[in-house]
Design a protein around this motif. Structure first.
Motif, mmCIF file in Angstrom:
data_model
loop_
_atom_site.group_PDB
_atom_site.id
_atom_site.type_symbol
_atom_site.label_atom_id
_atom_site.label_comp_id
_atom_site.label_asym_id
_atom_site.label_seq_id
_atom_site.Cartn_x
_atom_site.Cartn_y
_atom_site.Cartn_z
ATOM 1 N N ALA A 72 -6.420 -8.874 3.988
ATOM 2 C CA ALA A 72 -5.166 -9.220 3.029
ATOM 3 C C ALA A 72 -5.634 -8.648 1.584
ATOM 4 N N GLY A 73 -6.747 -8.723 1.227
ATOM 5 C CA GLY A 73 -7.344 -8.122 -0.197
ATOM 6 C C GLY A 73 -7.148 -6.864 -0.468
ATOM 7 N N LEU A 74 -7.103 -5.965 0.677
ATOM 8 C CA LEU A 74 -7.176 -4.614 0.395
ATOM 9 C C LEU A 74 -6.160 -4.106 -0.352
ATOM 10 N N ARG A 75 -6.483 -3.107 -1.276
ATOM 11 C CA ARG A 75 -5.324 -2.668 -2.014
ATOM 12 C C ARG A 75 -4.614 -1.242 -1.734
ATOM 13 N N LEU A 76 -3.298 -1.342 -1.711
ATOM 14 C CA LEU A 76 -2.632 -0.286 -0.983
ATOM 15 C C LEU A 76 -1.700 0.335 -2.416
ATOM 16 N N VAL A 77 -1.541 1.805 -2.214
ATOM 17 C CA VAL A 77 -1.084 2.590 -3.018
ATOM 18 C C VAL A 77 0.193 3.495 -2.370
ATOM 19 N N GLY A 78 1.154 3.591 -2.754
ATOM 20 C CA GLY A 78 2.038 4.470 -1.889
ATOM 21 C C GLY A 78 3.468 4.107 -1.947
ATOM 22 N N SER A 79 4.410 5.020 -1.427
ATOM 23 C CA SER A 79 5.919 4.562 -1.284
ATOM 24 C C SER A 79 6.265 4.556 0.223
ATOM 25 N N PHE A 80 6.787 3.746 0.746
ATOM 26 C CA PHE A 80 7.203 3.533 2.475
ATOM 27 C C PHE A 80 8.470 3.328 2.601
ATOM 28 N N PRO A 81 9.317 4.183 3.239
ATOM 29 C CA PRO A 81 10.351 3.915 3.664
ATOM 30 C C PRO A 81 11.004 2.762 4.771
ATOM 31 N N LEU A 82 11.849 1.863 4.203
ATOM 32 C CA LEU A 82 12.160 0.714 4.826
ATOM 33 C C LEU A 82 13.086 0.774 5.890
ATOM 34 N N ALA A 83 13.688 2.153 6.030
ATOM 35 C CA ALA A 83 14.421 2.497 7.250
ATOM 36 C C ALA A 83 13.675 2.148 8.586
ATOM 37 N N ASP A 84 12.430 2.136 8.640
ATOM 38 C CA ASP A 84 11.648 2.398 9.901
ATOM 39 C C ASP A 84 10.172 1.497 9.676
ATOM 40 N N THR A 85 10.378 0.196 9.512
ATOM 41 C CA THR A 85 9.341 -0.680 9.297
ATOM 42 C C THR A 85 8.020 -0.675 10.326
ATOM 43 N N GLY A 86 8.373 -0.165 11.715
ATOM 44 C CA GLY A 86 7.441 -0.118 12.742
ATOM 45 C C GLY A 86 6.437 1.107 12.118
ATOM 46 N N ARG A 87 7.379 2.349 11.902
ATOM 47 C CA ARG A 87 6.462 3.442 11.232
ATOM 48 C C ARG A 87 5.509 3.112 9.927
ATOM 49 N N VAL A 88 6.005 2.473 9.312
ATOM 50 C CA VAL A 88 5.362 1.808 8.086
ATOM 51 C C VAL A 88 4.045 1.084 8.411
ATOM 52 N N LEU A 89 4.077 0.095 9.463
ATOM 53 C CA LEU A 89 3.019 -0.477 9.919
ATOM 54 C C LEU A 89 1.937 0.406 10.712
ATOM 55 N N ARG A 90 2.670 1.295 11.492
ATOM 56 C CA ARG A 90 1.840 2.310 12.231
ATOM 57 C C ARG A 90 0.980 3.197 11.173
ATOM 58 N N SER A 91 1.475 3.627 9.927
ATOM 59 C CA SER A 91 0.859 4.460 9.317
ATOM 60 C C SER A 91 -0.369 3.673 8.409
ATOM 61 N N LEU A 92 -0.458 2.607 8.316
ATOM 62 C CA LEU A 92 -1.288 1.584 7.305
ATOM 63 C C LEU A 92 -2.886 2.241 7.686
ATOM 64 N N PRO A 93 -3.181 2.602 8.986
ATOM 65 C CA PRO A 93 -4.691 2.962 9.238
ATOM 66 C C PRO A 93 -4.987 4.311 8.487
ATOM 67 N N GLU A 94 -3.727 5.043 8.179
ATOM 68 C CA GLU A 94 -4.069 6.118 7.574
ATOM 69 C C GLU A 94 -4.571 6.044 6.119
ATOM 70 N N ALA A 95 -4.315 4.841 5.474
ATOM 71 C CA ALA A 95 -4.458 4.816 4.060
ATOM 72 C C ALA A 95 -5.405 3.639 3.962
ATOM 73 N N LEU A 96 -5.774 2.854 4.920
ATOM 74 C CA LEU A 96 -6.654 1.721 4.568
ATOM 75 C C LEU A 96 -7.575 1.359 6.027
ATOM 76 N N PRO A 97 -8.770 0.792 5.974
ATOM 77 C CA PRO A 97 -9.699 0.595 6.900
ATOM 78 C C PRO A 97 -8.894 -0.555 7.889
ATOM 79 N N VAL A 98 -7.932 -0.451 8.537
ATOM 80 C CA VAL A 98 -7.210 -1.559 9.124
ATOM 81 C C VAL A 98 -6.889 -1.066 10.622
ATOM 82 N N ASP A 99 -6.762 -2.201 11.553
ATOM 83 C CA ASP A 99 -6.131 -1.882 12.953
ATOM 84 C C ASP A 99 -4.736 -2.720 12.967
#
Length: 316
Positions: free
Chosen positions: A274-301
Motif C-alpha cells: 500500500a505504501g509504494l508510490r505510483l506516478v502516471g496517468s491511467f485510463p478509467l475506461a478499462d480498469t482491468g487494464r490499469v490493474l494488469r499494468s501495475l507490475p510494469e510500474a511497481l514491484p507488485v503481483d
C-alpha cells in the motif's frame, strides 16, 4: 469453482457482494435479513454466488481480521448508501435554509452508473461533468440556479448569468463566483476543490461559520464547520472528467481505493504494497487494464481471484 463460470454473471456477483458487505459491516435489522433471505431464495445463481463469496472469505482468512469481509464492506459502503432502500437524502432549499426529504435516487434528473463518466451541458450554458456512481437534481428558475448533489461527485464550469448558482449537499451550500470547481460527497461531509475563481461555503447548521475556497485550494466541510484549506494538486481539473486517473507520487493503496470507485467488486491491497508510490496517468475506461499494468510500474503481483475480486501484493 471458476470465476469465469457463465452461470454467475458479474451483476449477480455484485449483488452478492453488496449483501455480504451489508450483513457483515453494520447492525442489520430483521427486515433487512428477511430481504436477504428472499434474495437468496430467489434463484440458484444467487445461492451459488453467496457460496462463492463465503468460500473466498475462508480462503483469505489467513490475512488479519477476516479481510474478505472487511474489504467487501469497504468496497460496498458507498454503493450501499446509494442503493439502500432505493432512496437517498435529497437537499432542498426551504425557509432560507436547508431541509431534507426522501427522494429515490433512480428518479434524479441526471445519473451515472459505476464506471460511467458523463459530460452534460447546463441550461444556462455552463458545463457539468458527473463522475462514477453520481446523481444530481437541477432546479433552475427565473431567480436562481441550484444543483442538488445526491450521490457521488461533479465538476462544474459556471457561465455568466445574473442568477445566483448554488450547489446543495447534506453538509450545506457551495456558491461559486464565476468558476471551475468540483464537489464530492465523502463519508463525513463534502469536499470542494477550486481550479479557477472562488467558492463560498455555508455549513447547513452554522452558515455563519462559512469560508471561501480560492483557486488552487480545496476544503472539506460538514454541517457545522469548514476545515482549513489545503493546496490542490493538478491544473484545470481533477483528471477524471477527461477519463483519466492521475497519480502524482501517490501511495498505491490510496490509488487503488480511488480506482475501486470505477469498477464493481473488490480490490484488496496488501499492507506491504500500500505504501509504494505510483506516478502516471491511467485510463478509467478499462480498469482491468490499469490493474494488469501495475507490475510494469511497481514491484507488485496482481491476481484476479474472480472477475470481481482482485488482490494486489508486493512481489517476493
Amino acid at each position: 469453482m471458476s470465476g469465469s463460470d457463465p452461470a454467475l454473471p458479474d451483476e449477480v456477483l455484485a449483488e452478492a457482494a453488496e449483501w455480504f458487505a451489508t450483513l457483515g459491516d453494520e447492525p442489520v435489522s430483521e427486515a433487512e435479513r428477511q430481504r436477504w433471505r428472499a434474495w437468496l431464495a430467489a434463484s440458484e445463481s444467487h445461492r451459488r454466488a453467496w457460496r462463492r463469496l463465503a468460500d473466498l472469505d475462508r480462503r483469505l482468512g489467513a490475512l488479519p481480521a477476516a479481510p474478505a469481509r472487511r474489504a467487501l464492506s469497504a468496497a460496498g459502503r458507498s454503493r450501499r448508501r446509494f442503493l439502500k432502500g432505493g432512496a437517498g437524502l435529497a437537499v432542498l432549499a426551504a425557509s432560507g435554509g436547508l431541509a431534507w426529504s426522501r427522494a429515490p435516487l433512480w428518479r434524479a434528473d441526471l445519473r451515472t452508473t459505476v464506471g460511467e463518466i458523463r459530460e452534460q451541458p447546463l441550461p444556462d450554458g455552463g458545463r457539468l461533468w458527473l463522475n462514477t456512481d453520481t446523481a444530481v437534481d437541477l432546479d433552475y428558475s427565473a431567480d436562481h440556479r441550484r444543483l442538488r448533489l445526491l450521490a457521488g461527485e461533479v465538476l462544474i464550469e459556471t457561465s455568466a448569468d445574473p442568477r445566483p448558482f448554488t450547489v446543495l449537499t447534506a453538509a450545506g451550500a457551495a456558491r461559486p463566483l464565476g468558476t471551475r470547481f468540483g464537489v464530492r460527497l465523502t463519508d463525513t461531509g463534502t469536499r470542494v476543490a477550486v481550479w479557477s475563481g472562488r467558492v463560498a461555503l455555508a455549513p447547513a447548521d452554522a452558515p455563519g461559520r462559512g469560508a471561501v475556497v480560492a483557486a488552487g485550494q480545496q476544503r472539506h466541510f460538514d454541517a457545522r464547520h469548514c476545515a482549513a484549506a489545503t493546496p490542490l494538486a493538478g491544473h484545470g481539473g481533477a483528471g477524471w472528467e477527461r477519463g483519466m486517473l492521475v497519480a502524482d507520487d501517490r501511495p498505491l493503496g490510496e490509488f487503488l481505493e480511488e480506482l475501486s470507485r470505477y469498477r464493481r467488486g473488490v480490490i484488496h491491497c496488501d499492507p506491504d504494497a500500500a505504501g509504494l508510490r505510483l506516478v502516471g496517468s491511467f485510463p478509467l475506461a478499462d480498469t482491468g487494464r490499469v490493474l494488469r499494468s501495475l507490475p510494469e510500474a511497481l514491484p507488485v503481483d496482481v491476481t484476479f481471484l474472480t472477475p470481481l475480486w482482485v488482490s494486489v501484493s508486493r512481489s517476493v
